[in-house]
Motif scaffolding. Structure first.
Motif, mmCIF file in Angstrom:
data_model
loop_
_atom_site.group_PDB
_atom_site.id
_atom_site.type_symbol
_atom_site.label_atom_id
_atom_site.label_comp_id
_atom_site.label_asym_id
_atom_site.label_seq_id
_atom_site.Cartn_x
_atom_site.Cartn_y
_atom_site.Cartn_z
ATOM 1 N N CYS A 41 0.820 -1.211 0.000
ATOM 2 C CA CYS A 41 0.000 0.000 0.000
ATOM 3 C C CYS A 41 0.856 1.264 0.000
ATOM 4 O O CYS A 41 1.114 1.856 1.050
ATOM 5 C CB CYS A 41 -0.947 -0.031 1.187
ATOM 6 N N ARG A 42 1.305 1.622 -1.175
ATOM 7 C CA ARG A 42 2.027 2.893 -1.334
ATOM 8 C C ARG A 42 1.748 3.408 -2.744
ATOM 9 O O ARG A 42 1.669 2.641 -3.699
ATOM 10 C CB ARG A 42 3.513 2.751 -1.063
ATOM 11 N N MET A 43 1.618 4.713 -2.815
ATOM 12 C CA MET A 43 1.304 5.351 -4.095
ATOM 13 C C MET A 43 2.587 5.567 -4.905
ATOM 14 O O MET A 43 3.680 5.663 -4.348
ATOM 15 C CB MET A 43 0.603 6.689 -3.862
ATOM 16 N N THR A 44 2.420 5.624 -6.213
ATOM 17 C CA THR A 44 3.558 5.926 -7.082
ATOM 18 C C THR A 44 4.086 7.319 -6.735
ATOM 19 O O THR A 44 3.402 8.107 -6.075
ATOM 20 C CB THR A 44 3.143 5.899 -8.561
ATOM 21 N N ALA A 45 5.283 7.613 -7.180
ATOM 22 C CA ALA A 45 5.893 8.918 -6.889
ATOM 23 C C ALA A 45 5.004 10.065 -7.369
ATOM 24 O O ALA A 45 4.957 11.124 -6.747
ATOM 25 C CB ALA A 45 7.274 9.003 -7.529
ATOM 26 N N GLN A 46 4.277 9.837 -8.451
ATOM 27 C CA GLN A 46 3.381 10.858 -8.986
ATOM 28 C C GLN A 46 2.034 10.882 -8.261
ATOM 29 O O GLN A 46 1.214 11.753 -8.512
ATOM 30 C CB GLN A 46 3.120 10.626 -10.488
ATOM 31 N N GLY A 47 1.807 9.907 -7.388
ATOM 32 C CA GLY A 47 0.558 9.851 -6.645
ATOM 33 C C GLY A 47 -0.629 9.400 -7.466
ATOM 34 O O GLY A 47 -1.772 9.562 -7.063
ATOM 35 N N HIS A 48 -0.355 8.788 -8.607
ATOM 36 C CA HIS A 48 -1.431 8.405 -9.519
ATOM 37 C C HIS A 48 -2.169 7.157 -9.080
ATOM 38 O O HIS A 48 -3.396 7.102 -9.129
ATOM 39 C CB HIS A 48 -0.876 8.228 -10.941
ATOM 40 N N HIS A 49 -1.446 6.128 -8.661
ATOM 41 C CA HIS A 49 -2.074 4.870 -8.263
ATOM 42 C C HIS A 49 -1.172 4.095 -7.294
ATOM 43 O O HIS A 49 -0.003 4.402 -7.157
ATOM 44 C CB HIS A 49 -2.406 4.008 -9.488
#
Length: 91
Positions: A41-49
């Motif tokens: 459970c961690r978002m991509t660096a861009q916060g997209h998914h």
């Protein structure tokens, strides 16, 4: 695609194949469609998914209230983000 996202793609593809083989994506399946959550459970660096299940924050937050059709649509979107083939039931 980074190495960790490539590994996650392999994992979500395998999970989708298993769920498909068990008939859990079928329209007549009476139990809730299983979550694509891979406990990463961690978002991509861009916060997209999410890096583990490829769902967006909106998809994650609406999952518990989503009906079967919405859950299948979320699965399809996540698999497209992961760039893996969709099971026939999701096409």
């Amino acid at each position: 695609m980074t190495e960790s996202l490539a590994k996650a793609s392999v994992l979500i593809a395998a999970r989708a194949r298993q769920i498909s083989a068990e008939g859990q994506f079928a329209l007549g399946y009476v139990q809730p469609v299983p979550s694509p959550c891979a406990s990463v459970c961690r978002m991509t660096a861009q916060g997209h998914h999410c890096e583990g299940c490829f769902r967006t924050l909106d998809e994650i937050s609406t999952w518990s209230q989503a009906d079967g059709a919405a859950r299948r649509a979320i699965w399809a979107a996540a698999l497209r983000r992961a760039r893996v083939p969709l099971p026939l039931e999701l096409t």
